[in-house]
Design a protein around this motif. Structure first.
Motif, PDB file in Angstrom:
ATOM      1  N   ASP A  44       0.827  -1.209   0.000  1.00 25.92           N
ATOM      2  CA  ASP A  44       0.000   0.000   0.000  1.00 25.92           C
ATOM      3  C   ASP A  44       0.862   1.260   0.000  1.00 25.92           C
ATOM      4  O   ASP A  44       0.539   2.254  -0.661  1.00 25.92           O
ATOM      5  CB  ASP A  44      -0.929  -0.007   1.218  1.00 25.92           C
ATOM      6  CG  ASP A  44      -1.986  -1.105   1.120  1.00 25.92           C
ATOM      7  OD1 ASP A  44      -2.250  -1.555  -0.017  1.00 25.92           O
ATOM      8  OD2 ASP A  44      -2.529  -1.496   2.166  1.00 25.92           O
ATOM      9  N   VAL A  45       1.948   1.222   0.763  1.00 27.48           N
ATOM     10  CA  VAL A  45       2.842   2.380   0.820  1.00 27.48           C
ATOM     11  C   VAL A  45       3.413   2.678  -0.563  1.00 27.48           C
ATOM     12  O   VAL A  45       3.429   3.825  -1.022  1.00 27.48           O
ATOM     13  CB  VAL A  45       3.983   2.136   1.828  1.00 27.48           C
ATOM     14  CG1 VAL A  45       4.977   3.302   1.810  1.00 27.48           C
ATOM     15  CG2 VAL A  45       3.429   1.927   3.219  1.00 27.48           C
ATOM     16  N   ILE A  46       3.861   1.646  -1.250  1.00 20.23           N
ATOM     17  CA  ILE A  46       4.528   1.834  -2.538  1.00 20.23           C
ATOM     18  C   ILE A  46       3.531   2.190  -3.625  1.00 20.23           C
ATOM     19  O   ILE A  46       3.777   3.077  -4.445  1.00 20.23           O
ATOM     20  CB  ILE A  46       5.335   0.569  -2.886  1.00 20.23           C
ATOM     21  CG1 ILE A  46       6.515   0.423  -1.900  1.00 20.23           C
ATOM     22  CG2 ILE A  46       5.840   0.612  -4.320  1.00 20.23           C
ATOM     23  CD1 ILE A  46       7.296  -0.842  -2.044  1.00 20.23           C
ATOM     24  N   ARG A  47       2.358   1.528  -3.619  1.00 19.39           N
ATOM     25  CA  ARG A  47       1.367   1.803  -4.665  1.00 19.39           C
ATOM     26  C   ARG A  47       0.756   3.193  -4.491  1.00 19.39           C
ATOM     27  O   ARG A  47       0.598   3.939  -5.456  1.00 19.39           O
ATOM     28  CB  ARG A  47       0.264   0.738  -4.612  1.00 19.39           C
ATOM     29  CG  ARG A  47       0.681  -0.624  -5.163  1.00 19.39           C
ATOM     30  CD  ARG A  47      -0.536  -1.468  -5.478  1.00 19.39           C
ATOM     31  NE  ARG A  47      -0.164  -2.768  -6.015  1.00 19.39           N
ATOM     32  CZ  ARG A  47      -0.248  -3.912  -5.355  1.00 19.39           C
ATOM     33  NH1 ARG A  47      -0.690  -3.920  -4.105  1.00 19.39           N
ATOM     34  NH2 ARG A  47       0.101  -5.050  -5.912  1.00 19.39           N
ATOM     35  N   LYS A  48       0.415   3.531  -3.259  1.00 14.39           N
ATOM     36  CA  LYS A  48      -0.212   4.821  -3.005  1.00 14.39           C
ATOM     37  C   LYS A  48       0.798   5.961  -2.941  1.00 14.39           C
ATOM     38  O   LYS A  48       0.418   7.137  -3.030  1.00 14.39           O
ATOM     39  CB  LYS A  48      -1.003   4.772  -1.698  1.00 14.39           C
ATOM     40  CG  LYS A  48      -2.166   3.790  -1.738  1.00 14.39           C
ATOM     41  CD  LYS A  48      -2.859   3.734  -0.393  1.00 14.39           C
ATOM     42  CE  LYS A  48      -4.017   2.718  -0.393  1.00 14.39           C
ATOM     43  NZ  LYS A  48      -4.679   2.649   0.935  1.00 14.39           N
ATOM     44  N   GLN A  49       2.079   5.600  -2.738  1.00 16.79           N
ATOM     45  CA  GLN A  49       3.148   6.587  -2.629  1.00 16.79           C
ATOM     46  C   GLN A  49       2.831   7.640  -1.555  1.00 16.79           C
ATOM     47  O   GLN A  49       2.990   8.848  -1.750  1.00 16.79           O
ATOM     48  CB  GLN A  49       3.394   7.264  -3.992  1.00 16.79           C
ATOM     49  CG  GLN A  49       3.826   6.302  -5.074  1.00 16.79           C
ATOM     50  CD  GLN A  49       4.185   6.979  -6.368  1.00 16.79           C
ATOM     51  OE1 GLN A  49       4.517   8.158  -6.379  1.00 16.79           O
ATOM     52  NE2 GLN A  49       4.130   6.250  -7.477  1.00 16.79           N
ATOM     53  N   GLN A  50       2.380   7.138  -0.411  1.00 13.37           N
ATOM     54  CA  GLN A  50       2.062   8.027   0.701  1.00 13.37           C
ATOM     55  C   GLN A  50       2.271   7.283   2.007  1.00 13.37           C
ATOM     56  O   GLN A  50       2.442   6.055   2.032  1.00 13.37           O
ATOM     57  CB  GLN A  50       0.626   8.520   0.595  1.00 13.37           C
ATOM     58  CG  GLN A  50      -0.415   7.420   0.669  1.00 13.37           C
ATOM     59  CD  GLN A  50      -1.829   7.939   0.435  1.00 13.37           C
ATOM     60  OE1 GLN A  50      -2.038   8.991  -0.120  1.00 13.37           O
ATOM     61  NE2 GLN A  50      -2.815   7.168   0.886  1.00 13.37           N
ATOM     62  N   VAL A  51       2.209   8.040   3.107  1.00 14.79           N
ATOM     63  CA  VAL A  51       2.395   7.441   4.430  1.00 14.79           C
ATOM     64  C   VAL A  51       1.228   6.526   4.756  1.00 14.79           C
ATOM     65  O   VAL A  51       0.064   6.851   4.495  1.00 14.79           O
ATOM     66  CB  VAL A  51       2.527   8.538   5.500  1.00 14.79           C
ATOM     67  CG1 VAL A  51       2.601   7.918   6.897  1.00 14.79           C
ATOM     68  CG2 VAL A  51       3.759   9.401   5.227  1.00 14.79           C
ATOM     69  N   VAL A  52       1.547   5.372   5.322  1.00 17.14           N
ATOM     70  CA  VAL A  52       0.522   4.449   5.815  1.00 17.14           C
ATOM     71  C   VAL A  52       0.773   4.243   7.309  1.00 17.14           C
ATOM     72  O   VAL A  52       1.885   3.898   7.712  1.00 17.14           O
ATOM     73  CB  VAL A  52       0.573   3.098   5.071  1.00 17.14           C
ATOM     74  CG1 VAL A  52      -0.376   2.091   5.721  1.00 17.14           C
ATOM     75  CG2 VAL A  52       0.219   3.291   3.602  1.00 17.14           C
ATOM     76  N   GLU A  53      -0.287   4.449   8.077  1.00 20.58           N
ATOM     77  CA  GLU A  53      -0.176   4.310   9.540  1.00 20.58           C
ATOM     78  C   GLU A  53      -1.305   3.440  10.044  1.00 20.58           C
ATOM     79  O   GLU A  53      -2.480   3.704   9.777  1.00 20.58           O
ATOM     80  CB  GLU A  53      -0.206   5.672  10.202  1.00 20.58           C
ATOM     81  CG  GLU A  53       0.003   5.617  11.715  1.00 20.58           C
ATOM     82  CD  GLU A  53       0.086   6.985  12.347  1.00 20.58           C
ATOM     83  OE1 GLU A  53       0.363   7.058  13.565  1.00 20.58           O
ATOM     84  OE2 GLU A  53      -0.121   7.992  11.626  1.00 20.58           O
ATOM     85  N   ILE A  54      -0.959   2.385  10.778  1.00 18.87           N
ATOM     86  CA  ILE A  54      -1.939   1.459  11.356  1.00 18.87           C
ATOM     87  C   ILE A  54      -1.591   1.307  12.835  1.00 18.87           C
ATOM     88  O   ILE A  54      -0.500   0.836  13.177  1.00 18.87           O
ATOM     89  CB  ILE A  54      -1.905   0.097  10.645  1.00 18.87           C
ATOM     90  CG1 ILE A  54      -2.198   0.279   9.141  1.00 18.87           C
ATOM     91  CG2 ILE A  54      -2.904  -0.874  11.262  1.00 18.87           C
ATOM     92  CD1 ILE A  54      -1.994  -0.973   8.321  1.00 18.87           C
ATOM     93  N   GLU A  55      -2.512   1.720  13.701  1.00 17.93           N
ATOM     94  CA  GLU A  55      -2.214   1.747  15.142  1.00 17.93           C
ATOM     95  C   GLU A  55      -2.390   0.394  15.816  1.00 17.93           C
ATOM     96  O   GLU A  55      -1.711   0.110  16.796  1.00 17.93           O
ATOM     97  CB  GLU A  55      -3.100   2.784  15.823  1.00 17.93           C
ATOM     98  CG  GLU A  55      -2.791   4.213  15.380  1.00 17.93           C
ATOM     99  CD  GLU A  55      -3.619   5.220  16.154  1.00 17.93           C
ATOM    100  OE1 GLU A  55      -4.472   4.783  16.958  1.00 17.93           O
ATOM    101  OE2 GLU A  55      -3.408   6.431  15.957  1.00 17.93           O
ATOM    102  N   ARG A  56      -3.335  -0.461  15.332  1.00 18.96           N
ATOM    103  CA  ARG A  56      -3.556  -1.755  15.981  1.00 18.96           C
ATOM    104  C   ARG A  56      -4.170  -2.731  14.980  1.00 18.96           C
ATOM    105  O   ARG A  56      -4.572  -2.351  13.885  1.00 18.96           O
ATOM    106  CB  ARG A  56      -4.461  -1.593  17.209  1.00 18.96           C
ATOM    107  CG  ARG A  56      -5.809  -0.956  16.920  1.00 18.96           C
ATOM    108  CD  ARG A  56      -6.677  -0.924  18.167  1.00 18.96           C
ATOM    109  NE  ARG A  56      -6.048  -0.224  19.257  1.00 18.96           N
ATOM    110  CZ  ARG A  56      -6.116   1.091  19.423  1.00 18.96           C
ATOM    111  NH1 ARG A  56      -6.765   1.848  18.539  1.00 18.96           N
ATOM    112  NH2 ARG A  56      -5.538   1.667  20.448  1.00 18.96           N
TER     113      ARG A  56
END
Length: 407
Positions: A44-56
């Motif tokens: 997801d990070v590479i395809r969307k080219q944006q920060v991905v944050e998942i807390e839990r």
């Protein structure tokens, strides 16, 4: 940052394969392993080219990610690593932990800065690898080309050797019957086998002259073959220049008189001897004088001048004529074998074009040089410069100045 895992990964190909460059914490170390990104948060990070944050609940969102299961991670924060080309992502920088990540603003800025620097290093690393690959490819091409050139050179040498051997063998085979023809016609003309009528004598003279002309051509071909094969060795010695010049002029005198051409000879009296191969120097001068006669109209003039060039430490032999001259563009082809400037089928002047190449090669063997100065319609001057070897012996030195005369 107080997180359990820091992962820096580089995207290897379009199939979303990653090579992890570093993975570390206080208890676990794993590096340089490759895995596919499908069904992972990294994808997801590479395809969307944006920060991905998942807390839990990270494993619940990506149940097929075996790496997350192996690490037991439940929270995730990742920054893409942008390439130098817009829209190109090199990989990602990910933070993982078994507890929810709680990054402060300053920590997020620090991660972004670190991600940017990491991207620069990855770009530089890729450039270095590309350069090394190109160097290796270039070295391979150079090696391959060198092998090809060496083999081609060997083939060329074999061809040249075969050609020279063929020319030498053919020349020898032709010279034997030609010498017999010339000898027999000489004997018949002299009346050895009886008196001849005027008509018979003229016919034999034509045969004799044709045979001698053909023998000259064969000798030229043989000389070129020997010179190109490196089989000509100079036999230098002290020679008397005046005697050499007169011998050369005597050889061509009959041809000059036949066309009514006047011969001039100018000799610097400071020059009496020279260290050179007498036979080969005579061949050089006779070839140049013969050319001068051939390309000079009837009742013209030719000359042989010898002068001392003290500044250059050489002797200059100048053979000049008042003949047809040579165009500047044509002088480039003068010393090429089997080339005549006038290549038309109906050209007025015969010959094989070998005389000047023989002259050039023999001059080179003497460590000298040859140059030509010519004006179309006014004549030409060929200058052969040969180095002086040591000093002229004192007993042969003269004090007189230059001398000019007609011969």
């Amino acid at each position: 940052l107080g997180v359990r895992f820091v992962i820096i990964s580089e995207l290897l190909d379009d199939q979303m394969t990653v090579q992890t460059l570093a993975c570390r914490d206080d208890e676990y170390l794993r590096a340089n392993f490759v895995y596919a990104l499908e069904d992972t948060p990294c994808a997801d990070v590479i395809r969307k080219q944006q920060v991905v944050e998942i807390e839990r609940n990270l494993q619940a969102l990506y149940p097929l990610d075996k790496f997350l299961a192996e690490m037991g991670c439940e929270s995730y924060y990742a920054e893409p690593l942008p390439g130098a080309i817009p829209g190109v992502v090199l990989g990602h920088l990910a933070l993982l932990d078994v507890q929810p990540l709680q990054l402060t603003p300053d920590q997020r800025i620090l991660v972004k800065v670190f991600a940017a620097r990491t991207a620069v290093e990855l770009e530089r690393n890729r450039a270095d690898k590309a350069l090394q690959y190109e160097r290796a490819q270039l070295a391979a091409r150079v090696e391959s080309r060198t092998v090809e050139l060496v083999e081609a050179n060997r083939g060329l040498n074999r061809s040249l050797q075969a050609r020279n051997e063929f020319l030498t063998n053919v020349s020898h085979e032709l010279r034997t019957p030609l010498n017999a023809i010339i000898g027999l016609t000489d004997a018949l003309t002299e009346g050895v086998y009886g008196e001849l009528s005027e008509r018979q004598a003229r016919s034999l003279e034509t045969v004799n002259q044709s045979g001698r002309q053909l023998l000259t051509i064969i000798n030229d071909i043989l000389d070129v073959a020997k010179l190109e094969a490196g089989h000509v060795v100079l036999l230098p010695g002290w020679l008397l220049l005046e005697d050499l010049c007169r011998a050369c002029l005597d050889i061509v005198r009959a041809d000059a008189e036949h066309k009514g051409i006047r011969i001039h000879h100018r000799h610097d009296n400071r020059l009496t001897t020279l260290w050179a191969d007498s036979a080969r120097l005579r061949q050089i001068l006779v070839n140049l004088l013969s050319n001068a006669i051939k390309f000079t109209h009837a009742h013209g003039e030719i000359g042989l001048d010898i002068s001392l060039c003290e500044a250059a430490g050489c002797v200059e032999f100048s053979v000049w004529d008042t003949g047809i001259g040579i165009a500047p563009a044509d002088t480039l082809h003068l010393f090429q074998p089997f080339v005549q400037i006038d290549g038309r089928l109906n050209r007025r002047y015969g010959g094989t074009g070998l005389g000047l190449i023989i002259v050039k090669r023999l001059v080179d063997l003497h460590k000298g040089s040859i140059s030509v100065h010519s004006v179309v319609g006014q004549g030409s001057r060929f200058v052969v410069s040969l180095p002086l070897i040591d000093a002229v012996p004192p007993e042969t030195a003269a004090t007189a100045g230059p001398m000019s005369k007609n011969v």
